[in-house]
Design a protein around this motif. Sequence first.
Motif, PDB file in Angstrom:
ATOM      1  N   GLN A  87      58.442  78.454  12.664  1.00  0.00           N
ATOM      2  CA  GLN A  87      57.852  77.945  13.840  1.00  0.00           C
ATOM      3  C   GLN A  87      58.130  76.544  14.181  1.00  0.00           C
ATOM      4  O   GLN A  87      58.466  76.019  15.207  1.00  0.00           O
ATOM      5  N   PHE A  88      58.429  75.731  12.928  1.00  0.00           N
ATOM      6  CA  PHE A  88      58.722  74.232  13.204  1.00  0.00           C
ATOM      7  C   PHE A  88      59.382  73.999  11.707  1.00  0.00           C
ATOM      8  O   PHE A  88      59.308  74.296  10.790  1.00  0.00           O
ATOM      9  N   ASP A  89      60.089  72.837  11.830  1.00  0.00           N
ATOM     10  CA  ASP A  89      60.677  72.143  10.589  1.00  0.00           C
ATOM     11  C   ASP A  89      59.699  71.504   9.582  1.00  0.00           C
ATOM     12  O   ASP A  89      58.636  70.637  10.141  1.00  0.00           O
ATOM     13  N   VAL A  90      59.567  71.736   8.362  1.00  0.00           N
ATOM     14  CA  VAL A  90      58.674  71.079   7.577  1.00  0.00           C
ATOM     15  C   VAL A  90      59.206  69.480   7.165  1.00  0.00           C
ATOM     16  O   VAL A  90      60.367  69.657   6.743  1.00  0.00           O
ATOM     17  N   SER A  91      58.314  68.706   7.528  1.00  0.00           N
ATOM     18  CA  SER A  91      58.850  67.439   6.862  1.00  0.00           C
ATOM     19  C   SER A  91      58.580  66.997   5.569  1.00  0.00           C
ATOM     20  O   SER A  91      59.342  66.388   4.826  1.00  0.00           O
ATOM     21  N   ASP A  92      57.519  67.500   5.225  1.00  0.00           N
ATOM     22  CA  ASP A  92      56.971  67.079   3.727  1.00  0.00           C
ATOM     23  C   ASP A  92      57.187  68.394   3.063  1.00  0.00           C
ATOM     24  O   ASP A  92      56.344  69.380   2.897  1.00  0.00           O
ATOM     25  N   ILE A 117      42.396  67.878  10.327  1.00  0.00           N
ATOM     26  CA  ILE A 117      43.820  68.537   9.557  1.00  0.00           C
ATOM     27  C   ILE A 117      45.086  68.031   9.873  1.00  0.00           C
ATOM     28  O   ILE A 117      45.483  67.702  11.109  1.00  0.00           O
ATOM     29  N   ILE A 118      45.811  67.768   9.045  1.00  0.00           N
ATOM     30  CA  ILE A 118      47.300  67.393   8.937  1.00  0.00           C
ATOM     31  C   ILE A 118      48.361  68.140   8.450  1.00  0.00           C
ATOM     32  O   ILE A 118      47.689  68.542   6.964  1.00  0.00           O
ATOM     33  N   SER A 119      49.259  68.660   8.977  1.00  0.00           N
ATOM     34  CA  SER A 119      50.054  69.733   8.315  1.00  0.00           C
ATOM     35  C   SER A 119      51.283  69.065   7.863  1.00  0.00           C
ATOM     36  O   SER A 119      51.506  67.787   7.876  1.00  0.00           O
ATOM     37  N   THR A 120      52.353  69.800   7.121  1.00  0.00           N
ATOM     38  CA  THR A 120      53.588  69.469   6.728  1.00  0.00           C
ATOM     39  C   THR A 120      54.554  69.024   7.874  1.00  0.00           C
ATOM     40  O   THR A 120      55.534  68.701   7.663  1.00  0.00           O
ATOM     41  N   ARG A 121      54.161  69.109   8.988  1.00  0.00           N
ATOM     42  CA  ARG A 121      54.983  68.606  10.261  1.00  0.00           C
ATOM     43  C   ARG A 121      55.244  67.188   9.904  1.00  0.00           C
ATOM     44  O   ARG A 121      56.110  66.714  10.322  1.00  0.00           O
ATOM     45  N   GLU A 122      54.239  66.534   9.478  1.00  0.00           N
ATOM     46  CA  GLU A 122      54.372  65.065   9.201  1.00  0.00           C
ATOM     47  C   GLU A 122      54.808  64.648   7.832  1.00  0.00           C
ATOM     48  O   GLU A 122      54.711  65.521   7.000  1.00  0.00           O
ATOM     49  N   SER A 123      55.513  63.519   7.750  1.00  0.00           N
ATOM     50  CA  SER A 123      56.097  63.314   6.620  1.00  0.00           C
ATOM     51  C   SER A 123      55.036  62.982   5.542  1.00  0.00           C
ATOM     52  O   SER A 123      53.823  62.442   5.826  1.00  0.00           O
ATOM     53  N   GLN A 124      55.359  62.531   4.520  1.00  0.00           N
ATOM     54  CA  GLN A 124      54.675  61.962   3.339  1.00  0.00           C
ATOM     55  C   GLN A 124      54.234  60.747   3.700  1.00  0.00           C
ATOM     56  O   GLN A 124      52.973  60.343   3.557  1.00  0.00           O
ATOM     57  N   ARG A 125      54.956  59.800   4.219  1.00  0.00           N
ATOM     58  CA  ARG A 125      54.698  58.575   4.584  1.00  0.00           C
ATOM     59  C   ARG A 125      53.622  58.558   5.620  1.00  0.00           C
ATOM     60  O   ARG A 125      52.651  57.920   5.456  1.00  0.00           O
ATOM     61  N   VAL A 126      53.813  59.357   6.798  1.00  0.00           N
ATOM     62  CA  VAL A 126      52.733  59.338   7.817  1.00  0.00           C
ATOM     63  C   VAL A 126      51.462  59.990   7.285  1.00  0.00           C
ATOM     64  O   VAL A 126      50.168  59.512   7.585  1.00  0.00           O
ATOM     65  N   ARG A 127      51.512  61.084   6.425  1.00  0.00           N
ATOM     66  CA  ARG A 127      50.169  61.622   5.876  1.00  0.00           C
ATOM     67  C   ARG A 127      49.379  60.483   4.866  1.00  0.00           C
ATOM     68  O   ARG A 127      48.169  60.661   5.130  1.00  0.00           O
TER      69      ARG A 127
END
Length: 472
Positions: free
Chosen positions: A360-365, A316-326
Motif C-alpha cells: 500500500q505504501f513504501d516503508v521508510s523505517d 500512532i505513528i507507522s513505518t511510513r515515517e523514517s527513524q529520524r522523524v519517529r
Amino acid sequence: MYDPKSMCADEFIDSEEIMATLRYADEHKNDSVLVDEILAKARLRKGLTHREASVLLACELEDKNAEICALAEQIKKDFYGNRIVMFAPLYLSNYCVNSCLYCPYHAKNKHIVRKKLTQDEIRAEVTALQDMGHKRLAIEAGEHPVYNSLDYILESIDTIYSIKHKNGAIRRVNVNIAATTVENYKRLHDAGIGTYILFQETYNRKGYEQLHPVGPKSDYRRQTEAHDRAMQGGIDDVGLGVLFGLQGYRYEFAGLLMHAEHLEAVFGVGPHTISVPRVCPADDIEPGEFDNGISDDIFAKIVACIRIAVPYTGMIISTRESQRVRERVLHLGISQISGGSRTSVGGYVQKELPEENSAQFDVSDQRTLDEVVRWLMGMGYVPSFCTACYREGRTGDRFMSLCKSGQISNICLPNALMTLKEYLEDYASAETRAVGEKLIAEQMKEIPNEKVVQLVTSRLDMIAAGSRDFRL
C-alpha cells in the motif's frame, strides 16, 4: 449549523465552523496573553477545544512554541509514562472497488499485483509475526464486496486468534477496514476485535469528493459517520486519523479534533487512538502530486498540539515515517509505533520482487522489530506488548476513566515490564536482551506500590522459568 451532538457529519464537522476557527487562530496567533491562557488551561490535563488548539498550532511566537512542546512532552509522560506500545499491520487483501486518488489499491491501477490471503497463508503470516515477537496486529484490507466480504474478515480474525506457535500468540486484533453497517460492527465486536480504526483521509468535504470520485468510499457521510455506527454496534474503542498532505493541515487538524469532541459529546468516550500518517510514495502514487505536503517541523507541532488537546488518546505513528522523524515525535505525544512492518499482502513470509509489488505504501523505517525494540530501550522507553486492558474488559469509558484520572499508569508499567520480559526471553537478540534486562531492573524502581513490586518480581521470575501471559 455546528452541533457536536448531531449525528449528521455535516453538522458535527461543520465547514463554516472550521473556517471561522482558522480565522480566529490567524487573528490570535501572536496574542501572547491568549496563548498563555490556553496553555494554563492545557496544564490542567483536561484537554482543549478545537478552536483553542488551533490557536496553538498557528502560534508563531518562538518562546510559546517551546512551551507548547515542553507541555506536550510532560502530558505524554503524565498519561503514558515512557511506555511505547508495539504493533504490526497485517495486510489481508489489496482488492478494492474504490478509486481513491492517493492509494495504489485504487480500482484503475493495473500495475499493482492483486492478492488475497487464504486462511493457510494467514496462518503462515501470523506465525512469522509471532516468531518476531508481536502480540498485537492491525489487519488491513481494501474494500471489495466479493473478495473482502465481512465473512472473510471474520474468518480471518478467528484464524489469527487460533494460532499458538511456540510461546507466541496474537492477543489483540485491531481492524482497519472499510466503513460498514451497525449490524456488521456488531459482528466485528462479537468476534473480539480490539480497536476499530478508520481514517477520514480528509475532513474537507469538497476535497474529499474530488479525491474519492468512484466507489462506496465516495460517500462522505458514510465514511465520517462510521465511528458512530461502530459505537452503536458495541465497539467502544475507535481510532481516528487523517492523511496529512491531501488538504490544508490546519483544516484537517480542526476537523480531527471536532470529530473527537463529537464522540465525547454523544458517547461520553473520545477516540481510543489518533493516527497521523502523511502521504508517501507508493505504486502509481507520487506525493508531489498533492500540493499540501507538510514539513517535519509542522508535523512535529501537529503531534504536540494533538497531545495537548486530547491528552487521554493514544497516538500512532507507522513505518511510513523514517527513524529520524519517529524519534523526534516520540516524546511529543506518540504512544504506539509499528516495528518490522510489511505493507504488502503476504510480505512477512516472502519478500517480493519489484514486479510483484502489492504494497500500500513504501516503508521508510525498515528495521527489524528487534532493532526497533533495542532503539527504544536505548532512549529510555519501555517497549510494551501489553494487551491487558482489552482482555480485562477495560475498554471504552472504563479505560478512559482510568486514563483521565491517571490511575491507568499504576497498571500499565507492570504489565509493560512483564510483556517486555516475555519478548526478551523468547525473541530478543543477545544484545537486545542485555539492554532490556537492565531497563527492567531500573523501571521496577518506578513502581510505587511495594505489593505490586513483589508481585511483578515474582512473575518476572516465573516468566524466566517458562510461564507466560501474566497481567494485572
